[in-house]
Enzyme design. Structure first.
Site, PDB file in Angstrom:
ATOM      1  N   GLN A   1       0.812  -1.216   0.000  1.00  0.00           N
ATOM      2  CA  GLN A   1       0.000   0.000   0.000  1.00  0.00           C
ATOM      3  C   GLN A   1       0.845   1.267   0.000  1.00  0.00           C
ATOM      4  OE1 GLN A   1      -2.499  -0.467   3.471  1.00  0.00           O
ATOM      5  NE2 GLN A   1      -3.297  -2.432   2.756  1.00  0.00           N
TER       6      GLN A   1
ATOM      7  N   HIS B   1      -0.834  -0.053   5.665  1.00  0.00           N
ATOM      8  CA  HIS B   1      -1.257   0.981   6.617  1.00  0.00           C
ATOM      9  C   HIS B   1      -0.283   2.149   6.724  1.00  0.00           C
ATOM     10  CE1 HIS B   1      -3.836  -2.297   8.816  1.00  0.00           C
ATOM     11  NE2 HIS B   1      -4.112  -2.193   7.517  1.00  0.00           N
TER      12      HIS B   1
ATOM     13  N   GLU C   1     -14.495   3.381  10.739  1.00  0.00           N
ATOM     14  CA  GLU C   1     -15.010   4.424  11.622  1.00  0.00           C
ATOM     15  C   GLU C   1     -14.951   5.805  10.986  1.00  0.00           C
ATOM     16  OE1 GLU C   1     -13.443   2.415  15.834  1.00  0.00           O
ATOM     17  OE2 GLU C   1     -12.707   4.403  15.202  1.00  0.00           O
TER      18      GLU C   1
ATOM     19  N   TYR D   1      -8.461   7.127  20.215  1.00  0.00           N
ATOM     20  CA  TYR D   1      -9.572   6.570  19.438  1.00  0.00           C
ATOM     21  C   TYR D   1      -9.642   5.044  19.497  1.00  0.00           C
ATOM     22  CZ  TYR D   1     -10.468  11.318  18.379  1.00  0.00           C
ATOM     23  OH  TYR D   1     -10.793  12.640  18.540  1.00  0.00           O
TER      24      TYR D   1
ATOM     25  N   TYR E   1      -9.439 -10.461  10.055  1.00  0.00           N
ATOM     26  CA  TYR E   1      -9.731 -10.976   8.717  1.00  0.00           C
ATOM     27  C   TYR E   1      -9.999 -12.476   8.713  1.00  0.00           C
ATOM     28  CZ  TYR E   1      -8.135  -6.449   7.012  1.00  0.00           C
ATOM     29  OH  TYR E   1      -8.000  -5.101   6.776  1.00  0.00           O
TER      30      TYR E   1
END
Length: 378
Positions: A90, A156, A250, A260, A271
């Site tokens: 990513q 991420h 979220e 958070y 997963y």
């Protein structure tokens, strides 16, 4: 008597039905129709989008190229001088955001996976730079923040960039696949929302300034992978969304110093179907404003303003990577009250942004490319 009562009841039902039909027709009559047009199809994975004051659009390709879209087409060659990116998984060239006072200072900000620093692999960095006179190359490059240490994990990285109206720049970095190490530890990077002054210095009122061992650029923590951020157009609050695993995506309102919760609390499972945490709430940890279960894999986020989409004014549009649609999130009085899918089958959405022309731009990782959405009556 029963005959007249039956006629009376039928009359009431017919009136009610006609009233409902009239309401539905009225709703149909005011429902706006839209044009969707692919304006860029050449970029494989367009990630970030923003506009220069003259209307030229900057578009990042995750592979590492920065493109200029001008007068209806991409320029022939990508912009030179872009920093080398660690384009794996990513990672790559991520967001781009033009400084609000670009005409005065010429700054452009980008986030990307940077392999410099300690450890193998890479981590997310924030850089600012300027364009040369003919807008063919980045110059005056300054790395303002580089997360440490590097890791070879490919997931991420985050990341979005947002300016407030007080001289600050916000950006997010995901947990880099180390959920049990990074997000809850303010002495470590990753799994955080950061706030810097626009020159890269640390604001004196950042919540962890002066705390022993803390990364003082951190503004909030306990975030999994933020890939959507925008300022509420009326309150100026920073809204953010992030990926959960299976479930637990979220929407959050980001406040200074708040936790958070990831991975201590979550409306999710892993997963592979196993439990990450039995808890959806804990003292000292914020509840999301909204969450999705099952996950939609949100990416990109924009508050809708202006007159082109009056029925969405003040609401949020969020992209879905997983299902290939845009989600309209209804916001009233600073709270999320509902949602509806719009622009279904538009493609695997990577970003959603309102342009300075008031139209909506959707970047997709499919043949749809970058799509411009505008009212049909234009």
């Amino acid at each position: 008597m029963y005959k007249y009562l039956s006629i009376f009841l039928v009359a009431i039902l017919m009136t009610a039905c006609n009233a409902n039909t009239d309401t539905e027709n009225e709703e149909d009559s005011v429902k706006q129709e839209y044009n969707t047009e692919t304006i860029i199809s050449e970029i494989d994975v367009p990630w970030g989008m923003d506009w220069l004051p003259n209307g030229d659009m900057l578009v990042t390709a995750r592979s590492g190229d920065l493109w200029l879209y001008r007068n209806g087409s991409l320029v022939d060659e990508s912009i030179g001088g872009v920093p080398e990116v660690w384009a794996r998984g990513q990672g790559g060239l991520l967001d781009v955001n033009v400084h609000p006072n670009y005409e005065e200072n010429g700054w452009i900000y980008i986030t990307y996976s940077n392999s410099e620093g300690s450890g193998a692999g890479a981590n997310t960095a924030l850089m600012r730079a300027k364009l040369n006179n003919d807008r063919t190359e980045l110059v005056d490059k300054e790395v303002l923040y580089k997360a440490e240490p590097n890791t070879e994990r490919g997931q991420h990285f985050g990341s979005r960039i947002v300016f407030d109206n007080n001289g600050h720049v916000f950006f997010g970095i995901g947990d880099r696949g180390a959920r049990n190490v990074n997000p809850q530890d303010i002495s470590r990077d990753a799994g955080k929302i950061y706030r810097l002054n626009e020159d890269g210095s640390i604001p004196e009122d950042n919540p962890f300034v002066g705390e022993d061992g803390a990364k003082e650029a951190i503004f909030a923590y306990g975030n999994r992978n933020p890939q959507g951020m925008d300022l509420h157009p009326e309150t100026g609050q920073l809204w953010e969304h992030e990926h959960g695993p299976r479930g637990g995506d979220e929407i959050n309102i980001i406040e200074a110093g708040n936790n958070y919760g990831w991975p201590e609390i979550c409306f999710c499972i892993d997963y592979d179907g196993t439990e990450i945490t039995p808890d959806t709430a804990k003292a000292g940890m914020e509840q999301p404003e909204w969450y999705w279960d099952p996950s939609i894999a949100p990416s990109g986020m924009t508050f809708v303003t202006g007159d082109k989409f009056p029925e969405w004014q003040g609401d949020i549009l969020v992209g879905s990577l997983k299902f290939g649609y845009v989600m309209h999130v209804d916001v009233e009085n600073g709270e999320v009250v509902g949602e509806e899918k719009v622009f279904e089958d538009i493609g695997r959405v990577r970003n959603v942004k309102q342009g300075p022309d008031g139209n909506i731009y959707v970047a997709t990782e499919t043949d749809s490319g970058v799509v411009r959405i505008s009212p049909a009556n234009e």
